[in-house]
Design an enzyme around this catalytic site. Structure first.
Site, PDB file in Angstrom:
ATOM      1  N   GLU A   1       0.815  -1.195   0.000  1.00  0.00           N
ATOM      2  CA  GLU A   1       0.000   0.000   0.000  1.00  0.00           C
ATOM      3  C   GLU A   1       0.855   1.253   0.000  1.00  0.00           C
ATOM      4  O   GLU A   1       1.980   1.264   0.504  1.00  0.00           O
ATOM      5  CB  GLU A   1      -0.907  -0.005   1.227  1.00  0.00           C
ATOM      6  CG  GLU A   1      -1.919  -1.110   1.119  1.00  0.00           C
ATOM      7  CD  GLU A   1      -2.935  -1.086   2.230  1.00  0.00           C
ATOM      8  OE1 GLU A   1      -3.956  -1.782   2.106  1.00  0.00           O
ATOM      9  OE2 GLU A   1      -2.728  -0.371   3.210  1.00  0.00           O
TER      10      GLU A   1
ATOM     11  N   CYS B   1       3.359   8.235   1.673  1.00  0.00           N
ATOM     12  CA  CYS B   1       3.947   7.192   2.516  1.00  0.00           C
ATOM     13  C   CYS B   1       4.112   5.946   1.639  1.00  0.00           C
ATOM     14  O   CYS B   1       3.153   5.429   1.082  1.00  0.00           O
ATOM     15  CB  CYS B   1       3.011   6.926   3.691  1.00  0.00           C
ATOM     16  SG  CYS B   1       3.594   5.619   4.778  1.00  0.00           S
TER      17      CYS B   1
ATOM     18  N   CYS C   1       7.059  -8.023   6.183  1.00  0.00           N
ATOM     19  CA  CYS C   1       8.287  -7.624   6.888  1.00  0.00           C
ATOM     20  C   CYS C   1       8.700  -8.775   7.784  1.00  0.00           C
ATOM     21  O   CYS C   1       7.859  -9.396   8.434  1.00  0.00           O
ATOM     22  CB  CYS C   1       8.042  -6.372   7.722  1.00  0.00           C
ATOM     23  SG  CYS C   1       9.529  -5.808   8.592  1.00  0.00           S
TER      24      CYS C   1
ATOM     25  N   CYS D   1       7.666  -6.955  14.593  1.00  0.00           N
ATOM     26  CA  CYS D   1       7.380  -6.136  15.769  1.00  0.00           C
ATOM     27  C   CYS D   1       5.980  -6.504  16.289  1.00  0.00           C
ATOM     28  O   CYS D   1       5.059  -6.754  15.509  1.00  0.00           O
ATOM     29  CB  CYS D   1       7.462  -4.659  15.426  1.00  0.00           C
ATOM     30  SG  CYS D   1       9.120  -4.199  14.880  1.00  0.00           S
TER      31      CYS D   1
ATOM     32  N   CYS E   1       2.628  -4.535  15.075  1.00  0.00           N
ATOM     33  CA  CYS E   1       2.561  -4.074  13.681  1.00  0.00           C
ATOM     34  C   CYS E   1       1.887  -5.113  12.794  1.00  0.00           C
ATOM     35  O   CYS E   1       2.289  -6.276  12.786  1.00  0.00           O
ATOM     36  CB  CYS E   1       3.974  -3.792  13.176  1.00  0.00           C
ATOM     37  SG  CYS E   1       4.032  -3.441  11.408  1.00  0.00           S
TER      38      CYS E   1
ATOM     39  N   GLY F   1       7.026  -2.683   5.418  1.00  0.00           N
ATOM     40  CA  GLY F   1       8.388  -3.188   5.264  1.00  0.00           C
ATOM     41  C   GLY F   1       9.440  -2.367   5.982  1.00  0.00           C
ATOM     42  O   GLY F   1       9.198  -1.244   6.416  1.00  0.00           O
ATOM     43  N   GLU F   2      10.622  -2.981   6.102  1.00  0.00           N
ATOM     44  CA  GLU F   2      11.763  -2.306   6.723  1.00  0.00           C
ATOM     45  C   GLU F   2      12.697  -1.869   5.583  1.00  0.00           C
ATOM     46  O   GLU F   2      13.363  -2.711   4.963  1.00  0.00           O
ATOM     47  CB  GLU F   2      12.475  -3.284   7.686  1.00  0.00           C
ATOM     48  CG  GLU F   2      13.844  -2.847   8.149  1.00  0.00           C
ATOM     49  CD  GLU F   2      13.900  -1.425   8.712  1.00  0.00           C
ATOM     50  OE1 GLU F   2      13.133  -1.102   9.623  1.00  0.00           O
ATOM     51  OE2 GLU F   2      14.731  -0.636   8.224  1.00  0.00           O
TER      52      GLU F   2
ATOM     53  N   SER G   1      12.242   5.662   7.618  1.00  0.00           N
ATOM     54  CA  SER G   1      11.992   5.184   8.976  1.00  0.00           C
ATOM     55  C   SER G   1      12.523   3.766   9.124  1.00  0.00           C
ATOM     56  O   SER G   1      12.238   2.901   8.303  1.00  0.00           O
ATOM     57  CB  SER G   1      10.481   5.205   9.259  1.00  0.00           C
ATOM     58  OG  SER G   1      10.208   4.597  10.507  1.00  0.00           O
TER      59      SER G   1
ATOM     60  N   SER H   1      12.425   4.037  14.947  1.00  0.00           N
ATOM     61  CA  SER H   1      11.309   3.538  15.747  1.00  0.00           C
ATOM     62  C   SER H   1      11.832   3.033  17.083  1.00  0.00           C
ATOM     63  O   SER H   1      12.386   1.942  17.163  1.00  0.00           O
ATOM     64  CB  SER H   1      10.618   2.398  14.991  1.00  0.00           C
ATOM     65  OG  SER H   1      10.052   2.896  13.802  1.00  0.00           O
ATOM     66  N   LEU H   2      11.642   3.815  18.119  1.00  0.00           N
ATOM     67  CA  LEU H   2      12.226   3.484  19.423  1.00  0.00           C
ATOM     68  C   LEU H   2      11.263   2.618  20.254  1.00  0.00           C
ATOM     69  O   LEU H   2      11.598   1.506  20.623  1.00  0.00           O
ATOM     70  CB  LEU H   2      12.564   4.789  20.146  1.00  0.00           C
ATOM     71  CG  LEU H   2      13.838   4.850  20.960  1.00  0.00           C
ATOM     72  CD1 LEU H   2      15.031   4.241  20.244  1.00  0.00           C
ATOM     73  CD2 LEU H   2      14.138   6.298  21.332  1.00  0.00           C
ATOM     74  N   HIS H   3      10.131   3.141  20.592  1.00  0.00           N
ATOM     75  CA  HIS H   3       9.005   2.404  21.197  1.00  0.00           C
ATOM     76  C   HIS H   3       9.207   1.893  22.623  1.00  0.00           C
ATOM     77  O   HIS H   3       8.267   1.378  23.223  1.00  0.00           O
ATOM     78  CB  HIS H   3       8.563   1.227  20.318  1.00  0.00           C
ATOM     79  CG  HIS H   3       8.231   1.593  18.906  1.00  0.00           C
ATOM     80  ND1 HIS H   3       7.577   2.753  18.562  1.00  0.00           N
ATOM     81  CD2 HIS H   3       8.478   0.955  17.716  1.00  0.00           C
ATOM     82  CE1 HIS H   3       7.428   2.796  17.257  1.00  0.00           C
ATOM     83  NE2 HIS H   3       7.967   1.732  16.718  1.00  0.00           N
TER      84      HIS H   3
ATOM     85  N   ASN I   1      -2.510   2.229  16.288  1.00  0.00           N
ATOM     86  CA  ASN I   1      -3.703   1.953  15.495  1.00  0.00           C
ATOM     87  C   ASN I   1      -4.025   0.483  15.574  1.00  0.00           C
ATOM     88  O   ASN I   1      -3.212  -0.350  15.178  1.00  0.00           O
ATOM     89  CB  ASN I   1      -3.473   2.354  14.036  1.00  0.00           C
ATOM     90  CG  ASN I   1      -3.356   3.849  13.893  1.00  0.00           C
ATOM     91  OD1 ASN I   1      -4.221   4.585  14.357  1.00  0.00           O
ATOM     92  ND2 ASN I   1      -2.280   4.309  13.300  1.00  0.00           N
TER      93      ASN I   1
ATOM     94  N   CYS J   1      -1.020   4.430  10.186  1.00  0.00           N
ATOM     95  CA  CYS J   1       0.234   3.695  10.369  1.00  0.00           C
ATOM     96  C   CYS J   1      -0.022   2.295  10.881  1.00  0.00           C
ATOM     97  O   CYS J   1      -0.787   2.099  11.817  1.00  0.00           O
ATOM     98  CB  CYS J   1       1.098   4.341  11.442  1.00  0.00           C
ATOM     99  SG  CYS J   1       1.425   6.033  11.167  1.00  0.00           S
TER     100      CYS J   1
HETATM  101  N1  SAH Z   1       9.859  -0.690   9.237  1.00  0.00           N
HETATM  102  C1  SAH Z   1      10.021   0.678   9.493  1.00  0.00           C
HETATM  103  C2  SAH Z   1       9.089   1.583   8.724  1.00  0.00           C
HETATM  104  C3  SAH Z   1       7.655   1.164   8.594  1.00  0.00           C
HETATM  105  S1  SAH Z   1       6.623   1.279   9.966  1.00  0.00           S
HETATM  106  C4  SAH Z   1       9.950   0.969  10.975  1.00  0.00           C
HETATM  107  O1  SAH Z   1       9.568   0.074  11.728  1.00  0.00           O
HETATM  108  O2  SAH Z   1      10.322   2.074  11.366  1.00  0.00           O
HETATM  109  C5  SAH Z   1       6.425   3.032  10.259  1.00  0.00           C
HETATM  110  C6  SAH Z   1       6.077   3.360  11.709  1.00  0.00           C
HETATM  111  O3  SAH Z   1       4.776   2.880  12.063  1.00  0.00           O
HETATM  112  C7  SAH Z   1       7.046   2.707  12.686  1.00  0.00           C
HETATM  113  O4  SAH Z   1       7.428   3.614  13.696  1.00  0.00           O
HETATM  114  C8  SAH Z   1       6.207   1.594  13.242  1.00  0.00           C
HETATM  115  O5  SAH Z   1       6.683   1.165  14.483  1.00  0.00           O
HETATM  116  C9  SAH Z   1       4.860   2.229  13.315  1.00  0.00           C
HETATM  117  N2  SAH Z   1       3.758   1.280  13.473  1.00  0.00           N
HETATM  118  C10 SAH Z   1       3.712  -0.018  13.142  1.00  0.00           C
HETATM  119  N3  SAH Z   1       2.517  -0.552  13.456  1.00  0.00           N
HETATM  120  C11 SAH Z   1       1.784   0.443  14.008  1.00  0.00           C
HETATM  121  C12 SAH Z   1       0.450   0.533  14.509  1.00  0.00           C
HETATM  122  N4  SAH Z   1      -0.369  -0.526  14.499  1.00  0.00           N
HETATM  123  N5  SAH Z   1       0.029   1.715  14.971  1.00  0.00           N
HETATM  124  C13 SAH Z   1       0.843   2.797  14.945  1.00  0.00           C
HETATM  125  N6  SAH Z   1       2.092   2.779  14.469  1.00  0.00           N
HETATM  126  C14 SAH Z   1       2.563   1.611  14.007  1.00  0.00           C
HETATM  127 FE1  SF4 Z   2       8.614  -4.323  10.099  1.00  0.00          FE
HETATM  128 FE2  SF4 Z   2       8.525  -1.724  10.827  1.00  0.00          FE
HETATM  129 FE3  SF4 Z   2       6.381  -3.336  11.170  1.00  0.00          FE
HETATM  130 FE4  SF4 Z   2       8.557  -3.668  12.669  1.00  0.00          FE
HETATM  131  S1  SF4 Z   2       7.190  -1.854  12.646  1.00  0.00           S
HETATM  132  S2  SF4 Z   2       7.382  -5.320  11.695  1.00  0.00           S
HETATM  133  S3  SF4 Z   2      10.191  -3.203  11.227  1.00  0.00           S
HETATM  134  S4  SF4 Z   2       7.284  -2.730   9.239  1.00  0.00           S
END
Ligand code: SAH
Ligand code: SF4
Length: 372
Positions: free
Chosen positions: A90, A103, A110, A114, A117, A170-171, A202, A224-226, A301, A344
């Site tokens: 997408e 975006c 991926c 995570c 995600c 994806g990463e 990102s 992406s720290l989290h 989300n 996201c």
């Molecule tokens: N793989 C990369 C880029 C894609 S994700 C990364 O992880 O940074 C882009 C951003 O969306 C990242 O910060 C990711 O952690 C965040 N993200 C993933 N799933 C999400 C969700 N369900 N709600 C909000 N943000 C999310």
């Molecule tokens: Fe992959 Fe980014 Fe999703 Fe983590 S947050 S699974 S690195 S797309």
């Protein structure tokens, strides 16, 4: 057939050299493809007819196949693109007052898994090719122009998309070569001509690839720290087990020696009761104290089957205030396109829940006193 969307300026120059043509042909063709969004080599009227015929015999302009195209109430528009073998990715257009942001996805699925995600839950299918990455920007611009999109910058003659964020599926750093070639096309003055500040990549934190990006094409970096500590981050962002926080933050500092902006954007998804406590905000501030940075808090989300909840608004505001009190510029990401699942991390659609056991551990790590 060569797809012209696959080639950066070096690739186009090599193509014309192989045809016995001068390097300036590469610029002419880049203008047609990436500034006029041509689909037909026959229409490139500043190339002689015989050259157009020779080029058309060897090359084509093949954009993505579109599975669906949906616009949300807030103007956010999501395209689902066919990448073959039943896979789809997408891309999302986010219009704002002074810019149009796209975006972009870099992989189908991926591998990094995570916990929160939906793309990660899908598993890894394959890397997108350069043409599939560049094709997203090409297609979005083309369609938005065809549909008469407006905006002050469009009236000034600029393309509809002014900013690109590699924050889709994806990463990006796990698909390094194709992504860097695509970034080169995004910033090339003969192609999209975006400044490196307007292109943000990102990453979840693949440390060696962050260093390589600094040398190859240092665009703005979001990380992406989290989580404020390795214990929690190991569970939320499993790549942390390979590249722990100390190494990641050191890589961020090194990157800033090359970056177009003088700060790193740290993304932090807000998960209720997991990573959103005031003490965690203070720990976060201590963690990043040596790294010039800004924070972007992302309300999580939901997607079907995910075992998390979004932090309540007051908790997000309190977390923001704690970081701000610690001197960190902190914004809260506005959720866009929710009614079309374009927010996201919602990009994968329906997923199977294979996370239950791991999540129990995550909650246990976050709330050691809570029995499970
Ligand atoms: N793989 C990369 C880029 C894609 S994700 C990364 O992880 O940074 C882009 C951003 O969306 C990242 O910060 C990711 O952690 C965040 N993200 C993933 N799933 C999400 C969700 N369900 N709600 C909000 N943000 C999310
Ligand atoms: Fe992959 Fe980014 Fe999703 Fe983590 S947050 S699974 S690195 S797309």
């Amino acid at each position: 057939m060569t797809n012209l969307l696959d080639l950066d300026s070096a690739g186009l120059t090599a193509l014309f050299a192989a045809m016995g043509e001068k390097p300036f042909r590469a610029k002419q063709v880049a203008h047609w493809v990436h500034q006029r969004f041509a689909t037909d080599i026959g229409a490139m009227t500043d190339l002689s007819k015989p050259l157009r015929e020779r080029l058309a015999a060897a090359a084509e302009i093949r954009g993505p196949g579109v599975v669906s195209d949906t616009t949300a109430g807030d103007g956010t528009r999501k395209w689902l693109l066919d990448v073959g073998a039943g896979n789809a990715v997408e891309m999302v257009y986010i219009p704002e007052d002074d810019r149009g942001t796209l975006c972009i996805s870099s992989q189908a699925g991926c591998a990094l898994d995570c916990a929160f995600c939906s793309t990660g839950k899908q598993g890894f299918n394959r890397n997108l090719g350069t043409a599939e990455i560049v094709g997203q920007l090409w297609h979005a611009n083309r369609m938005l122009i065809a549909d008469g999109v407006t905006g002050p910058w469009v009236e000034q003659g600029r393309a509809p998309i002014t900013n690109v964020v590699m924050m889709g599926m994806g990463e990006p750093l796990a698909n390094f070569d194709n992504v860097v070639t695509a970034l080169n096309v995004f910033i090339d003055d003969n192609a999209y001509g975006l400044s490196r500040r307007r292109v943000t990549l990102s990453t979840s934190g693949i440390v060696p690839a962050i260093d390589r990006l600094a040398g190859a094409c240092p665009v703005a970096l979001a990380v992406s720290l989290h989580a404020p500590d390795d214990t929690l981050r190991n569970d939320l962002v499993p790549i942390n087990r390979k590249y722990p926080l100390s190494e990641l933050l050191a890589a961020c500092k090194r990157y800033l020696e090359h970056a177009p902006r003088d700060f790193i954007t740290f993304e932090y998804v807000m998960l209720d009761g997991v990573n959103d406590a005031p003490a965690q905000a203070r720990a976060l501030a201590r963690l990043v104290r040596d790294v010039p940075c800004k924070f972007n808090l992302i309300p999580w989300n939901p997607f079907p089957g995910a075992p998390f909840a979004t932090s309540p608004r007051p908790r997000i505001l309190a977390f923001q205030k704690t970081l701000m009190d610690e001197g960190l510029v902190t914004t809260i990401r506005k959720t866009r396109g929710e009614d079309i699942d374009a927010a996201c991390g919602q990009l994968a659609g329906r997923v199977q829940d294979r996370t239950k056991r791991r999540v129990t551990r995550i909650h246990a790590a976050a709330n050691p006193s809570t029995p499970h």
